[in-house]
Write an enzyme that holds these catalytic residues in place. Sequence first.
Site, PDB file in Angstrom:
ATOM      1  CD  GLU A 283       4.173  -0.963   5.878  1.00 21.65           C
ATOM      2  OE1 GLU A 283       4.304  -1.394   4.723  1.00 21.65           O
ATOM      3  OE2 GLU A 283       4.475  -1.637   6.900  1.00 21.65           O
TER       4      GLU A 283
ATOM      5  CB  CYS B  40       7.663  -2.110   6.262  1.00 23.29           C
ATOM      6  SG  CYS B  40       7.312  -3.421   7.475  1.00 23.29           S
TER       7      CYS B  40
ATOM      8  CE  LYS C 167       6.837  -2.661   1.980  1.00 24.94           C
ATOM      9  NZ  LYS C 167       5.812  -3.320   2.840  1.00 24.94           N
TER      10      LYS C 167
END
Length: 277
Positions: free
Chosen positions: A49, A149, A115
């Site tokens: 990431e 994540c 995300k």
Amino acid sequence: MSGQGTPSDLRVSLVQGDTRWHDPAGNRAHYAALMAPLAGHTDLVVLPETFTSGFSNAAISQAEDMAGPTVAWLRDQAAALGAAVTGSVQLREGDGVYNRLLFATPDGQLQQYDKRHLFRYGGEHERYAAGRERLSVEWKGWRINPQVCYDLRFPVFCRNRFDTERAGQMDFDLQIFVANWPSARAYAWKTLLRARAIENLCYVAAVNRVGVDGNDLHYAGDSAVIDFLGQPQLEVREVEQVVTTTLSAAALAAHRARFPAMLDADRFTLDASGDSA
């Protein structure tokens, strides 16, 4: 799995690097050097990431747009390696900056996922815009779902659905997680990766960074490939390293035939906000 019959096995490479703090050009050069030996020897390369900056709210000021050097670099890397390359970076679009995962293939194609779940504990939700829809990529006959994540903690958004109207296919065969996941929460990282693989009857490939960032947070790596039984096929400890393993399409298909839990799964859809409906 997608396509007619069982697709070929998939070679997956994890690039567990020590990302430089707020140094996009330096990180592009660093990660290019780490990946270079993979040319012709892998099908999919996974970067961490925010691999151009580290996980930083302050890095928002450096955010590029889709015409910037990192997007072009990623396409160039995919072409040079003869493989798909994926990882996330901060990218500006309109009035917002997204933690955007890019999936580049050697033919120049580029797909993206923003995300969905912003890390409230670290203030990410105050600076970045959230994505809405998850991504499904088809590559080398494999259906792939990339996540970023904190998404790992939300099983509904990560859930693999089975569609009997789509030739009995599941949403994905491989789930990818790219992360900057501090070592203080390493147990959760390792546990949730196994849970996602088991419940979704899929492989999981996860890449985390190593080192200490500009916020003095320590990262232990723990990048891994987990099989559909929740067993680690590959684990990387606290060292900068590039590793490759091969995912067996036949083994995955056999497991799903032998243990078809997807036939008993609850039906649901994801709406545009990412909530279940």
